[in-house]
Motif scaffolding. Sequence first.
Motif, PDB file in Angstrom:
ATOM      1  N   PRO A   1     -26.891 106.228 -17.296  1.00 55.80           N
ATOM      2  CA  PRO A   1     -25.823 106.395 -18.283  1.00 55.80           C
ATOM      3  C   PRO A   1     -25.389 105.057 -18.859  1.00 55.80           C
ATOM      4  CG  PRO A   1     -25.149 107.159 -16.077  1.00 55.80           C
ATOM      5  CD  PRO A   1     -26.507 106.614 -15.945  1.00 55.80           C
TER       6      PRO A   1
ATOM      7  N   GLU B   1     -34.604 112.728 -23.195  1.00 58.58           N
ATOM      8  CA  GLU B   1     -34.063 113.678 -22.200  1.00 58.58           C
ATOM      9  C   GLU B   1     -35.187 114.473 -21.547  1.00 58.58           C
ATOM     10  OE1 GLU B   1     -31.080 113.299 -21.448  1.00 58.58           O
ATOM     11  OE2 GLU B   1     -29.839 112.948 -23.185  1.00 58.58           O
TER      12      GLU B   1
ATOM     13  N   GLN C   1     -29.368 112.645 -14.198  1.00 55.86           N
ATOM     14  CA  GLN C   1     -28.533 113.447 -15.084  1.00 55.86           C
ATOM     15  C   GLN C   1     -29.164 114.800 -15.381  1.00 55.86           C
ATOM     16  OE1 GLN C   1     -26.258 111.283 -18.234  1.00 55.86           O
ATOM     17  NE2 GLN C   1     -27.654 109.612 -17.711  1.00 55.86           N
TER      18      GLN C   1
ATOM     19  N   SER D   1     -19.878 105.667  -9.237  1.00 54.03           N
ATOM     20  CA  SER D   1     -20.895 106.647  -9.665  1.00 54.03           C
ATOM     21  C   SER D   1     -22.106 106.580  -8.758  1.00 54.03           C
ATOM     22  CB  SER D   1     -21.279 106.413 -11.120  1.00 54.03           C
ATOM     23  OG  SER D   1     -22.044 105.234 -11.251  1.00 54.03           O
TER      24      SER D   1
ATOM     25  N   LYS E   1     -22.698 115.512 -21.580  1.00 50.16           N
ATOM     26  CA  LYS E   1     -23.757 114.496 -21.555  1.00 50.16           C
ATOM     27  C   LYS E   1     -23.831 113.763 -22.887  1.00 50.16           C
ATOM     28  CE  LYS E   1     -27.827 115.820 -19.929  1.00 50.16           C
ATOM     29  NZ  LYS E   1     -29.189 115.356 -19.894  1.00 50.16           N
TER      30      LYS E   1
ATOM     31  N   ARG F   1     -25.121 115.875  -9.296  1.00 50.35           N
ATOM     32  CA  ARG F   1     -25.487 115.197 -10.536  1.00 50.35           C
ATOM     33  C   ARG F   1     -24.499 115.539 -11.653  1.00 50.35           C
ATOM     34  NH1 ARG F   1     -30.824 116.413  -8.582  1.00 50.35           N
ATOM     35  NH2 ARG F   1     -31.006 118.288  -9.874  1.00 50.35           N
TER      36      ARG F   1
ATOM     37  N   VAL G   1     -22.503 112.893 -13.849  1.00 48.11           N
ATOM     38  CA  VAL G   1     -22.404 112.870 -15.310  1.00 48.11           C
ATOM     39  C   VAL G   1     -20.951 112.713 -15.733  1.00 48.11           C
ATOM     40  CG1 VAL G   1     -22.634 114.278 -17.395  1.00 48.11           C
ATOM     41  CG2 VAL G   1     -24.507 114.155 -15.781  1.00 48.11           C
TER      42      VAL G   1
ATOM     43  N   ARG H   1     -18.832 109.130 -17.773  1.00 44.52           N
ATOM     44  CA  ARG H   1     -18.395 109.243 -19.171  1.00 44.52           C
ATOM     45  C   ARG H   1     -17.315 108.234 -19.499  1.00 44.52           C
ATOM     46  NH1 ARG H   1     -22.376 110.306 -20.983  1.00 44.52           N
ATOM     47  NH2 ARG H   1     -23.188 110.138 -18.871  1.00 44.52           N
TER      48      ARG H   1
END
Lengths: 598, 586
Positions: A33, A219, A250, A291, A511, A545, A549, A553
């Motif tokens: 991320p 992705e 993710q 995280s 996401k 997971r 995510v 953020r």
Amino acid sequence: MTLYDQGLLDISENKEQASALATTSNTLLLAGPGSGKTKVLVHKVAKTLREVLKKPRQVACITYSTECAAEIEDRLDRIDANDPDSLFIGTVHSFFFKWIVIPFGSRIGISPHIRVATKKERDQHFSEAVANVISVDEEPAKWTTHCDNYRKDKWERKSDWKTEDSKAANVVEDYERRLQEKNLIDFDGMVVLSLQLLHRDDSICKFLEARFPFIYIDEYQDLGSPLHALVLRLLKKTDIVFFLVGDPDQSIYGFSGAHPELLKEIRDLPSFVTIIPKINYRCPAKIVNVSIAALGEARDYRASSKIPGSIQAHHVVSGIEGQAKILATKILPEYLSRNPGMQLGDIGVLYRTKDIGDVLASAFRTYNIRCIRTDKGVPYARVPITRFTEELAGYCANPDARVLLKIRKRFHRLHYINGNPIDPRLLTSFTAWCLDARGKGHARLADWLGELKDGPLKHLLEAAESADHREGFSSLEGAAVKELANASIQSFGFHRGSELHATLTTLHSAKGLEFDMVAMVGMDEGSLPNYYERKDQKKLEEARRLFYVGVTRSINELHFLYSGFFKNKWNKIYRNGPSKFMTDLGEVFDVADIIDGK
Amino acid sequence: MHLSRISLRNFRNFSSACVELGKNAIVVGENKSGKSNLVYAIRLVLDNALPESQRRLRIEDIWSGVGSSIPPDTEIEIAIDFTDFSKNKDLLGILGLYELDESPGTARIIYVCRAKDKKIGIRKDTDLDYYWYGKSTGDDGLEIEKTLRQRIRIDVIQALRDADKDLNNWRNSPARVLLETALSLSEQSELEKIAQKVSESNKEVLAVGPIKKLDASVRDMVNGISGTHGPEGMRLGMLPATTDKLVRAIRILIDNGTRSLGEESLGLSNVIYIGLKYLESLELISQNERDFTLLAIEEPEAHLHPTLQRTVFSSLISGKMDAKGDEKREISFLLTTHSPHIVSIAKVRSLVRLARSAAGSKAYSTSKLNISTEEEEDLARYLDVTRGELVFAKGIIFVEGDAERFLIPAMAALHGYELDALGIFVCSVSGANFSPYVKLVGVNGLHIPFVVITDGDPNAQFTGAARLAKLSEIIMNRAEIDQGRQEALGLFRGRDTLEIDLVESGLRKTTIGCGAELSIGKTMKARFEAMLTTGLVDRDSLLKDINLIGKGRFAQRLSQRISKNEPAEIPLYITNALKHLIEAMK
């Protein structure tokens, strides 16, 4: 210096990003991320177009959803690299459909005039299949996900197709037959047929190589085994150069057939170079560390942001309703006063289920916090035509020339059939209509939709091929007289994100998003992880997971809200304490750092 | 890559025609057989430069055989197949979409012109509209990308061209692309030096007394009549002295720079034009502006001496002029011609013949001939030496040797058949191997009506009957020994050799008299005269004598005698052959 050159300069300062940009053979970018993967992807596409690709060959850029495709196109536009003659940007399905099913489907009896089935048609034929194969009394919804996954996983239809689960196999075959009789195809069908065709005829692989010497996929972890099978086949039979981007951490769409192990398989292939960027440009160090702890595995990520960041957990005894109230009345206002430069648009409220979202929306309405929901909780279909209409509404309420250019492009793309150009008169009259419609933000949505239907969208909606556009638009019209009856064009248009509205979204839809402040609501056992996840190791990993995510953020502040119990939809209460994902963090960090007392 | 097939339906003089093609095509056919229409048909599908007005066909373009009231579902359809493109990735990426399910490796592009609305029908030109498809026009049909017509091109060099004018007109000149490329690759500093020199030369020209005076008076006149609205800075000079305009001024000069092209012969201008067009295509392909060119040249022989026709086109078609010898050639030729010299350098498998018929013009090609390499070489040599004349025939009589070439026309004339006027050629196969020739003009080849006339040779190892049996196998897939059935296929044989058959026909006296006339020595002459008086012929002695005289010479003199003759009975098999051929030509 052009934006492109600036981008190259930025990338050159990050070792892994620079490596990824420079590779000339198969590459796997495991991008965590905030690692800037879209920037790298976009600049890599641009670089290939400028320096390597020779006409008439093309680059294919495959994404998870039409929104992602639109975003990549926008970013390519910004660096002047969007050359439609040299690029295909689209979802897996549109790639399969356009470049395999339509041209070569006739080899297995599929007509190129086949139409994509609407959701209603899919549901109807599937129900008929279930009724026919299982029983008339059987609930089709019970079989949908299972059959979808079975159909995709076992696309090869080898001997185990019928033997491993004969009921599912028969339902699928019956369903496929019904679709084919009506000259329809569904998304999964596109995938299955494409794979069958590729394995049947090497010449199709050779054609794809001739057309697309470069294929870039974003992705990758979400795109499932069929795409993986396609990639493996092409790796075996052609010299296509792949650039795959993904993050196994993710991978949160297991229910739709996504498998994070696929990335590992790619990683193990000798022809692939794996690059793992280390810098997280988004999250502050504290949150990066948290995280990683949340994942429970070692990761070599570090923050570049100098913001100190903060993590707080809030225990709210009165359940979700209480959490919503505290959020609206205390936490959000306090955040805003702490950070005078920030607005509601910088806040993201994340939750597991739409039910929680409903509670939050209601509370925010009560306490006058403007918010918008960007999860699937919109009362109409989320398809290109409704997306387009949303943007158009946003423009009408807030006319911005750049937005107009973007909308014109979208209008054009909606009318794009098989690469043949739109009638220029349509585009001109549309532009004129837009200029006329500026500043009408307060009109009623339902009326406005009527104007659209008889005006600029008339030609599109009446065209024979536009069945799914018609369906999408009518779902919007339906919502406009029901759920959105009091909505203005403005509120509808700003729906997707606005500086003045806080974002409410499910974790699954979060996401790719980022917020200065993130509030994760309902962090209780039974909610995240839920009942099934608590019992199954694999499902638990995926829930973990999902948590990851959510945590990643945040640009600055991260707030957890929990009550210590979970209330299901029949109002039964399960007291299993706060989410273990959250409490596990206490093992790594000083408890006092994390859990804020009452 | 090359075009492998063209099919036309309801287009101008074609009702339904289909022709298989090889790498290149040399198209022959009488006037009005549709050669220009064939080229136009290809342009409808492929020519990116064809104006819209020419692509939009009219009612007059529909095959007239559909009737004066045109059925509403009538369609003009032109389909072009491409093959051999899988090794070229650019072409594969474009054409691979349109690969035929039933023939992998072949792609089809189709142009269709039909009624916009079947209910309204086709009553005026505006009722028609055109469409493109890939693969098929039916349920499997796909839309065509615009890239295709940009990358796969046809360039047409038309008949009645003005090579001079086109070469001198910058915009149309095939040299333009080449010169602009050269300009872009040139050192700017070098060009500027030249521009400088041009500027100086301009000044020096003006320094010449009378020219200086003229310059002044022209300027005064023009400025006088136009006042301040006149042209600025006007003066006499040779060339504009800027680097980019310099390039436009570059032209082809002849005779070591002393003469310009306009003063050159029209023929050589044509050669230069064609050469430049070819070079332009090579350049555009190497610059990756396109992937393939079909160079269609109508009447390539225009203004060219036969020798030049042969050398220019055999060089171009052979591909030896390509920039990169080892890469797959991506330029194909389609020549439509009336010239036997052009045909003479054609590969045997690249001939196409258009023929008019009641059911519209038909196209026949040699690309799928079932001949061995040796047979192909034999035919190639034959076409070369005879200047391909048989390709232009309306009817063909195949004979064994030169003797027959003299005698058959003479005999035919006796019967009132003027072979020349009828368009019938007598072709000698210089031996007895008729097979390749029969294949060439048969139903799988150029489709020209023919008969074979051969000797009976009853005592030879390989009799005439056996020879014709082998030919009948080629024609009918079944060996026929029966003479009647052979004759039904156009295969005719005498009883013995031609000379003996002649002696046994109504031309007996003429033949023997000829021998007497040409006799070498008194003994031979006596023998011939004896034959005349007694009527007894010794076969072997007669043949031996004719051999001594020389078969060719004998035949030549005999044919002259025959033409001066009164009508007489010629050998029956020859009469039958002529009748058969005339009938087949109807």
